[in-house]
Write a protein that holds these residues in place. Structure first.
Motif, short mmCIF file in Angstrom:
data_model
loop_
_atom_site.label_atom_id
_atom_site.label_comp_id
_atom_site.label_asym_id
_atom_site.label_seq_id
_atom_site.Cartn_x
_atom_site.Cartn_y
_atom_site.Cartn_z
N TYR A 100 0.85 -1.18 -0.03
CA TYR A 100 0.08 0.06 0.04
C TYR A 100 0.81 1.36 0.12
O TYR A 100 0.37 2.40 -0.29
N HIS A 155 -3.58 11.35 -3.82
CA HIS A 155 -3.02 10.65 -2.83
C HIS A 155 -3.22 11.00 -1.41
O HIS A 155 -3.88 12.16 -1.17
N ASN A 176 -0.66 4.12 -1.41
CA ASN A 176 -1.35 3.86 -3.00
C ASN A 176 -2.78 3.99 -3.02
O ASN A 176 -3.42 3.07 -2.49
N THR A 177 -3.33 4.91 -3.71
CA THR A 177 -4.99 4.86 -3.41
C THR A 177 -5.48 4.01 -4.39
O THR A 177 -6.59 3.59 -4.21
N ASP A 178 -4.59 3.45 -5.61
CA ASP A 178 -5.19 2.32 -6.23
C ASP A 178 -5.51 1.22 -5.56
O ASP A 178 -6.50 0.67 -5.83
N LEU A 179 -4.55 0.65 -4.72
CA LEU A 179 -4.79 -0.44 -3.82
C LEU A 179 -5.89 -0.30 -2.90
O LEU A 179 -6.46 -1.00 -2.63
N GLU A 181 -8.30 1.75 -3.06
CA GLU A 181 -9.58 1.65 -3.65
C GLU A 181 -10.36 0.57 -3.87
O GLU A 181 -11.30 0.49 -3.96
N SER A 182 -9.40 -0.45 -4.18
CA SER A 182 -9.87 -1.91 -4.54
C SER A 182 -10.56 -2.29 -3.21
O SER A 182 -11.53 -3.08 -3.28
N LYS A 185 -13.93 -0.61 -3.33
CA LYS A 185 -14.60 -1.26 -4.50
C LYS A 185 -15.35 -2.51 -4.25
O LYS A 185 -16.20 -2.98 -4.94
N THR A 206 -12.05 8.47 -2.75
CA THR A 206 -11.84 7.73 -3.95
C THR A 206 -12.97 7.65 -5.11
O THR A 206 -13.90 8.44 -4.71
N SER A 207 -12.49 7.16 -6.22
CA SER A 207 -13.18 7.47 -7.26
C SER A 207 -14.55 6.73 -7.23
O SER A 207 -14.75 5.73 -6.80
N ARG A 213 -14.63 11.57 -9.76
CA ARG A 213 -13.15 11.23 -9.52
C ARG A 213 -12.70 11.90 -8.14
O ARG A 213 -13.64 12.89 -7.54
#
Length: 554
Positions: A100, A155, A176-179, A181-182, A185, A206-207, A213
């Motif tokens: 993360y 971030h 890490n916002t991508d991880l 966000e998972s 989601k 988060t998106s 976004r």
């Protein structure tokens, strides 16, 4: 009467359908309402449980990240972490356990970024005036909202404060916002489901799958901080969504999970469709059953009314017959008295004519013929009164052997002159060796006279009347068939031909009693009389006389 039956039919249908359909609708709607409410509650509770579970996972995530940074900060000194080798080694260890982290850095009490491990050139950047720097100094632990910063990429950071005597410094890590966000989601489901985080300013952290976004405003109203979780229904765009919301414990962010009720309530909608179909089928069955039962009841009522009308008509005819019988009996008695006097006087005159001085008179033959005619007509009048008395009171039949061929021959002698006068041919087809019947010959002859006379009247003139006798071995009946070449019997009155006072003759030409009396006599003798139209036209009457009948007495 049709209006009466129609109104009764409508009232019965309305009553039966009201008592059948109203409870059906009430029970059906109640069951559907209870199921809908229970399922709605279940869906809301499932969404609430999902939100609570996801909140717990996010809270645990932040607690682990904070604990990791806190542990690193309190197990290493400022000087040790300022060593690039040591800081990179710590960062590598943290990345092995969790992917993360984007970077990690050490900021001194002046706000200078004195040590950094990560992909960006952030060493030497000063954060003295940054809001997050002041917040860490004030609270000791800080989790920022999502921002762009020098990276110009969304971030957020987690920072912890470490004090070493008079010195204090900050260990800061970027997530890490991508991880991240998972994790959020994972709560979304369905074609229109969505899950995201918003901060206290109602900005996306988060998106969102559909609404924007990070750092944009979502299309949901701002929610003040509240305890526990909430489930609400909100109109988002052209769709009504079921929304579950809960605030995280360690971060001032609110988790929002949206579900499409059309997807979640699909079983309810299917159940409603099935219930409507079953309700429609039930209504159709009830309506058809009610119509069938009501029509059956109305039909039976109509039949009962018809039977009652027939009984009333028979009763009226019986009353008429009784009155006519009393009248006929009175007339017969009144006529019999003067007939007896006339008969007596005619006999006295005949005795006088036998004296010698009267026989010498030149008018003797005329006197004798006149007296004879008087006696003949008196006998004829007596016969008429006898018939009237026979109609007026019950005359029990006598039984003696009767040869039907001989009886037919004798009966036709009474009618030959009348037939000859009208140029009507009477033909006979008498079966040989016809067995005798044990019955009342006089009453059978009365029936024959009446039927053959009616046939002559129907032909009127220049026609033919045919009489045929036969024996039915199966039924043991002697049959006498009388057919004519007249116009026949209208089919619409064929079933009324034996009713009292019914006649097809011209007005004033018949009383309508002849065939009724014939029918009564044949029934009393144990036989029957039938009427039909012949295949070549004309009427056909059939007398069926049993070989032997035990007459009822009493």
């Amino acid at each position: 009467m049709e209006d009466k039956y129609g109104n009764l039919r409508l009232k019965l249908l309305a009553s039966m359908l009201s008592f059948s359909l109203v409870p059906l609708f009430i029970v059906g709607l109640s069951l559907y309402h209870q199921f809908d409410r229970a399922y709605t509650t279940k869906v809301q509770e499932n969404l609430r449980a999902l939100v609570e579970d996801r909140r717990h996972a996010l809270d645990l995530f932040f607690e682990e990240r904070i604990s990791q940074l806190y542990t690193v900060a309190h197990t290493h000194s400022f000087d040790a972490l300022c060593s690039p080798t040591t800081l990179q080694h710590v960062f590598d260890l943290m990345q092995r356990r969790s992917k993360y982290y984007v970077d990690i850095g050490v900021i001194d009490q002046k706000g200078d970024h004195v040590a950094y491990a990560g992909p960006y050139a952030l060493k030497g950047v000063n954060y003295r005036d940054a809001e997050w720097f002041q917040s860490v100094l004030l609270h000791g632990i800080y989790v920022s909202d999502v921002f762009l910063g020098v990276r110009q990429f969304p971030h957020f950071i987690i920072a912890v404060l470490r004090r070493e005597g008079e010195r204090y410094w900050i260990l800061r890590a970027t997530i890490n916002t991508d991880l991240f966000e998972s994790m959020v989601k994972a709560a979304q489901a369905g074609e229109y489901g969505d899950a995201f985080l918003v901060n206290e300013k109602n900005l996306l952290q988060t998106s969102s799958r559909f609404v924007g976004r990070p750092m944009e405003a979502p299309p949901i109203p701002a929610q003040p901080r509240f305890n526990g979780s909430r489930v609400m229904s909100l109109d988002i765009g052209q769709r009504t969504m079921l929304v579950g919301a809960v605030w995280l414990r360690n971060v001032p962010w609110m988790l929002v999970v949206m579900e499409d009720p059309q997807e979640e309530f699909l079983p309810v909608l299917q159940t409603r469709s099935l219930a409507l179909i079953l309700l429609a089928v039930g209504v159709a069955v009830v309506v058809l059953g009610a119509v069938f039962v009501v029509n059956l009841m109305i039909g039976q009522l109509q039949e009962a009314d018809r039977q009652k009308a027939l009984l009333d008509a028979d009763l009226m005819q019986t009353s008429k017959m009784a009155a006519l019988g009393r009248l006929a009996a009175g007339i017969a008695h009144e006529i019999n008295n003067p007939l007896a006097v006339i008969q007596e006087k005619a006999g006295w005159i005949q005795d006088l004519l036998e004296e010698e001085d009267v026989q010498k008179s030149e008018n003797f033959k005329e006197f004798e013929a006149a007296v004879t005619k008087i006696q003949q007509h008196v006998d004829r009048a007596r016969t008429v009164t006898h018939r009237l008395l026979g109609f007026a009171r019950r005359m029990e039949p006598v039984q003696h052997p009767v040869n039907m061929n001989k009886l037919v021959e004798e009966t036709l002698t009474f009618l030959e002159n009348e037939a000859r006068h009208r140029n009507i041919e009477i033909t006979k087809e008498l079966q040989d060796n016809l067995p005798d019947v044990l019955s009342d010959g006089a009453q059978i002859q009365q029936v024959l006279l009446n039927v053959v006379n009616n046939a002559i009247d129907a032909v009127e003139k220049d026609g033919r009347v045919h009489i045929k006798t036969s024996y039915d071995k199966d039924l043991h009946h002697v049959l006498v068939e009388i057919s004519d070449t007249g116009p026949g019997i209208p089919s619409d009155v064929l079933d009324k031909i034996f009713d009292p006072f019914f006649t097809t003759k011209k007005l004033g030409s018949g009383t309508g009693l002849g065939l009724s009396i014939c029918h009564s006599i044949m029934t009393k003798l144990g036989g029957r009389i039938e009427a039909r139209n012949g295949p070549q036209g004309g009427a056909v009457f059939v007398l069926a006389i049993p070989l032997q009948h035990q007459a009822s007495v009493g």
